[in-house]
Design an enzyme around this catalytic site. Sequence first.
Site, PDB file in Angstrom:
ATOM      1  N   HIS A  21      -2.468   1.093   6.926  1.00  0.00           N
ATOM      2  CA  HIS A  21      -2.810   1.139   5.833  1.00  0.00           C
ATOM      3  C   HIS A  21      -3.153   2.284   4.273  1.00  0.00           C
ATOM      4  O   HIS A  21      -3.164   3.088   5.753  1.00  0.00           O
ATOM      5  CB  HIS A  21      -3.833  -0.479   5.049  1.00  0.00           C
ATOM      6  CG  HIS A  21      -4.356  -0.234   4.071  1.00  0.00           C
ATOM      7  ND1 HIS A  21      -4.254  -0.740   2.969  1.00  0.00           N
ATOM      8  CD2 HIS A  21      -5.310   0.612   3.081  1.00  0.00           C
ATOM      9  CE1 HIS A  21      -4.071  -0.599   2.131  1.00  0.00           C
ATOM     10  NE2 HIS A  21      -5.141  -0.058   1.543  1.00  0.00           N
ATOM     11  N   CYS A  73       0.725  -1.420   0.251  1.00  0.00           N
ATOM     12  CA  CYS A  73      -0.018   0.510  -0.241  1.00  0.00           C
ATOM     13  C   CYS A  73       0.966   1.581  -0.210  1.00  0.00           C
ATOM     14  O   CYS A  73       0.532   2.059  -0.899  1.00  0.00           O
ATOM     15  CB  CYS A  73      -1.261  -0.607   1.398  1.00  0.00           C
ATOM     16  SG  CYS A  73      -0.552   0.067   3.110  1.00  0.00           S
ATOM     17  N   HIS A 110      -5.790   1.797  -4.680  1.00  0.00           N
ATOM     18  CA  HIS A 110      -5.204   0.886  -3.173  1.00  0.00           C
ATOM     19  C   HIS A 110      -4.563   0.415  -3.518  1.00  0.00           C
ATOM     20  O   HIS A 110      -5.372  -0.454  -4.446  1.00  0.00           O
ATOM     21  CB  HIS A 110      -5.185   1.323  -1.686  1.00  0.00           C
ATOM     22  CG  HIS A 110      -6.267   0.578  -2.159  1.00  0.00           C
ATOM     23  ND1 HIS A 110      -6.871   0.030  -0.565  1.00  0.00           N
ATOM     24  CD2 HIS A 110      -8.018  -0.064  -2.573  1.00  0.00           C
ATOM     25  CE1 HIS A 110      -8.063  -0.759  -0.853  1.00  0.00           C
ATOM     26  NE2 HIS A 110      -8.426  -1.100  -1.832  1.00  0.00           N
TER      27      HIS A 110
END
Length: 381
Positions: A341, A293, A353
Amino acid sequence: MASHRKSRPVGTRVAGIRTPALATAALTSVALLSQSANAAPADDKPSLEEVEKKVDDLYRQAESATDGYNAAKEKTAKQRKQVDTLLDDVAQRTQKLNEAREELGAFAAAQYRTGAAAPDTATFLLADTPQDYFDQTQLMGRLTSRQKGAVDDFVSEQSATMKKRQEASRSLQTLSETQSDLKTAKATVQKKLADARELLSELTAQEKARLAAIQKREQQEAARKAAELARQQAAAEKAAQEATQQATAPQQSTSPATDSSYATRAAKALAFARAQVGKPYVWGATGPDSYDCSGLTQAAWKAAGVDLPRVTYDQVNAGTTVSLADAQPGDLVFFYDDISHVGLYIGNGMMIHAPKPGAYVREESIYYDGESGIHSVVRPA
């Protein structure tokens, strides 16, 4: 007075049939066993919702450990470079020290041959502290200025070399500790992912289909929330434009303005991110073939000329925090209390993402894990 009724035989009626006491006891036992069987759980296997939660938790834990891995990896690279530089310096200084020792040995040998130096030359050459040796023997008084300079250079170089060796030794120890942290973080990530795969492998085909249906409903709810946010942002933007047109002077906004230069850079970051859609999530990866990420957001903004830190808990401090209602394309959206994240906001409640292991870079609602999962929104500097 005695009753004229006949005594009732021991037993009870079951469906109109009189039963003896033994049969009654047996039926009672059967009934009790039946009740116990009904009360006890037939299967202690977790529900699909519980499996989904456990798997998601394991993926989040793996992502958090991945950040630890990324940080340790980055730290290891820096420390290894520092150690290499120190070792090169030590090697160069050792070479100079050997050259100075040879020069001292040359004139000490010459003095020995002429009888000018009574002290043991071999002892001098093996001494760890030449200055102390010369002081003790009072040899310095019989040296020429050139020879004294050579001694001073030798002593100075020896002291500096010893310090560099000690520094290199400490750096090597630190590097070893960081490499141990890197190994531990890697093992943690692998263990979490293995546990998640094991849970999923235990599901039957029917359970997997039901789980997919549950996830589809969650995605639909996330899309609904994203659409609602898009409507709210559009309404707020329209109201701001109308207010600006009616005002005699531009109104000051309480949120950071999105100037044209930011919009230009954000467009470049988004163009890069969109070009990565479909590439696999791989923990620790920074491209170009796969990403995790924070590796994706770092690479996207680097394409726009902005250097972001490697890990999420550093990226969250690399800009200005804005409210979710004020989020603009290019902003970073962070998730969970441990900031494990991050995604790149593209507008209308959506982001690009790298979701998790086994998935691919994709566009998705920022509500993909519920509204409570959103930690903050940051506009990169």
